[in-house]
Design a protein around this motif. Structure first.
Motif, PDB file in Angstrom:
ATOM      1  N   TRP A   1      -7.669  -2.383  -0.152  1.00 33.47           N
ATOM      2  CA  TRP A   1      -8.957  -1.906  -0.988  1.00 33.47           C
ATOM      3  C   TRP A   1      -9.516  -0.728  -0.156  1.00 33.47           C
ATOM      4  N   HIS A   2      -9.081  -0.454   0.925  1.00 33.42           N
ATOM      5  CA  HIS A   2      -9.886   0.510   1.637  1.00 33.42           C
ATOM      6  C   HIS A   2      -8.988   2.048   0.925  1.00 33.42           C
ATOM      7  N   ARG A   3      -8.228   1.914   0.019  1.00 34.61           N
ATOM      8  CA  ARG A   3      -7.446   3.052  -0.528  1.00 34.61           C
ATOM      9  C   ARG A   3      -7.653   2.656  -2.118  1.00 34.61           C
ATOM     10  N   LEU A   4      -8.410   1.663  -2.465  1.00 31.85           N
ATOM     11  CA  LEU A   4      -8.349   1.421  -3.698  1.00 31.85           C
ATOM     12  C   LEU A   4      -9.869   1.588  -4.532  1.00 31.85           C
TER      13      LEU A   4
ATOM     14  N   THR B   1       2.722  11.668  -2.238  1.00 33.49           N
ATOM     15  CA  THR B   1       4.081  11.268  -3.085  1.00 33.49           C
ATOM     16  C   THR B   1       3.790   9.945  -3.217  1.00 33.49           C
ATOM     17  N   ALA B   2       3.831   8.972  -2.288  1.00 42.73           N
ATOM     18  CA  ALA B   2       3.837   7.371  -2.537  1.00 42.73           C
ATOM     19  C   ALA B   2       2.779   7.109  -3.296  1.00 42.73           C
ATOM     20  N   TRP B   3       1.418   7.694  -2.961  1.00 44.55           N
ATOM     21  CA  TRP B   3       0.492   7.214  -3.806  1.00 44.55           C
ATOM     22  C   TRP B   3       0.638   7.405  -5.568  1.00 44.55           C
ATOM     23  N   TYR B   4       1.122   8.615  -5.813  1.00 43.62           N
ATOM     24  CA  TYR B   4       1.503   8.928  -6.968  1.00 43.62           C
ATOM     25  C   TYR B   4       2.596   8.199  -7.591  1.00 43.62           C
TER      26      TYR B   4
ATOM     27  N   SER C   1       0.869  -1.106   0.032  1.00 41.08           N
ATOM     28  CA  SER C   1       0.011   0.157   0.054  1.00 41.08           C
ATOM     29  C   SER C   1       0.896   1.455   0.052  1.00 41.08           C
ATOM     30  N   ALA C   2       0.289   2.263  -0.417  1.00 41.26           N
ATOM     31  CA  ALA C   2       1.090   3.694  -0.623  1.00 41.26           C
ATOM     32  C   ALA C   2       1.308   3.910   1.141  1.00 41.26           C
TER      33      ALA C   2
ATOM     34  N   GLY D   1      -4.128  -9.579  -1.880  1.00 44.98           N
ATOM     35  CA  GLY D   1      -3.499  -8.151  -1.973  1.00 44.98           C
ATOM     36  C   GLY D   1      -4.604  -6.995  -1.749  1.00 44.98           C
ATOM     37  N   ILE D   2      -5.795  -7.412  -2.076  1.00 43.14           N
ATOM     38  CA  ILE D   2      -6.785  -6.417  -2.377  1.00 43.14           C
ATOM     39  C   ILE D   2      -7.264  -5.998  -1.009  1.00 43.14           C
ATOM     40  N   THR D   3      -7.245  -7.268  -0.095  1.00 44.85           N
ATOM     41  CA  THR D   3      -7.849  -7.075   1.301  1.00 44.85           C
ATOM     42  C   THR D   3      -6.970  -6.138   1.995  1.00 44.85           C
TER      43      THR D   3
END
Ligand SMILES: [Zn+2]
Length: 295
Positions: free
Chosen positions: A247-250, A104-107, A90-91, A242-244
């Motif tokens: 996902w709260h950010r995806l 920045t991490a997300w981008y 995750s970011a 991976g999604i678990t």
């Protein structure tokens, strides 16, 4: 290559930059405009200069690194972490582990994903498994319809002992499945294995691809000789784990990009040059601006 190797080999900004130059232009730097050989200017910005068309550029111009103020070392470290984490990262974790703001991490993760998406995807042949799964959303109510109506559809197609393809699809209807079959499964395919969901026979017929064998999941049968969908399902279970965690950010909007990342890593999981291959994609993939990403 592990973290210590990366730190030893590419521990300074100069060493990182040299690596990127080598990966971008294995035969020596060339002009981005006219493709002629260029010279390196002895300036602080380490620009290349083309005498033929009077153009200046850097090793990162026109790539996913474009306009980034983040040190190369952090780019390389994050790339390594995303390559090594089978379920993704995750970011939030990149923010803490590598040290940067969440934004920045997300981008950064999205730009690496964007590079991973730039791959050739040959049609799959041989023995091919196809299956559908649902991800995200919240379980409300009872029954199948209530369970899936706020979830996203992911189609998985995998050649036995070969490549995987993941797609974020609109729905799991026969017409949609048929389109993915036509676009990604070769006409020469030996056999397509699916479960016994009612859309599948119609989809394979509409898709115009050879032999279709089904395994009766509805009767609790999961393997019958070589008829099963276990290898695509093992990829789904990795995806879900991976999604678990993320996902709260995806959001559904970015699911396709996340699937590209999972697929890229999965298809290269046994390659010792995964890290360098990912960087090679990053110095050849086009720019992804923050505006475009968040539009
Ligand atoms: Zn030029």
């Amino acid at each position: 290559m592990n973290l210590v190797d990366i730190n030893t080999l590419f521990g300074t900004e100069d060493k990182c930059r040299e690596l990127l130059v080598r990966l971008r232009w294995p035969e020596g730097p060339r002009c981005l405009r006219c493709k002629m050989p260029v010279v390196e200017l002895e300036t602080e910005k380490q620009l290349f200069y083309c005498k033929d068309c009077d153009y200046q550029f850097s090793v990162t111009s026109g790539t996913v690194f474009n306009d980034s103020h983040l040190p190369f070392a952090k780019w390389l470290l994050t790339t390594h972490l995303l390559c090594e984490a089978k379920k993704g990262m995750s970011a939030c974790q990149i923010q803490r582990t590598v040290g940067m703001s969440y934004k920045t991490a997300w981008y950064l993760c999205h730009r690496i994903r964007h590079a991973m998406a730039q791959t050739d995807k040959p049609m799959l042949d041989g023995k091919v498994e196809m299956d559908t799964t649902y991800v995200g959303g919240v379980n409300r109510g009872k029954g199948r319809v209530a369970r899936v109506d706020n979830k996203e559809v992911v189609i998985g197609i995998r050649k036995r002992n070969g490549d995987l393809r993941f797609f974020h699809a609109q729905d799991a209807k026969a017409g949609t499945l048929a389109r993915y079959i036509r676009e990604h499964i070769s006409e020469d395919v030996d056999v397509i294995f699916t479960d016994d969901a009612s859309a599948n026979p119609v989809a394979v017929k509409k898709g115009g691809r050879g032999v279709h064998k089904t395994i009766k999941h509805s009767s609790g049968v999961y393997v019958m000789g070589d008829v099963h969908t276990n290898t695509v399902e093992s990829a789904f279970s990795l995806l879900k784990r991976g999604i678990t965690g993320t996902w709260h950010r995806l959001s559904a909007k970015h699911l396709a990009a996340y699937l590209e990342e999972m697929e890229f890593r999965f298809n290269r999981r046994n390659r010792p040059d995964l890290f360098l291959d990912t960087l090679r994609h990053m110095v050849t993939a086009p720019v992804l601006t923050f505006e475009k990403l968040t539009a």
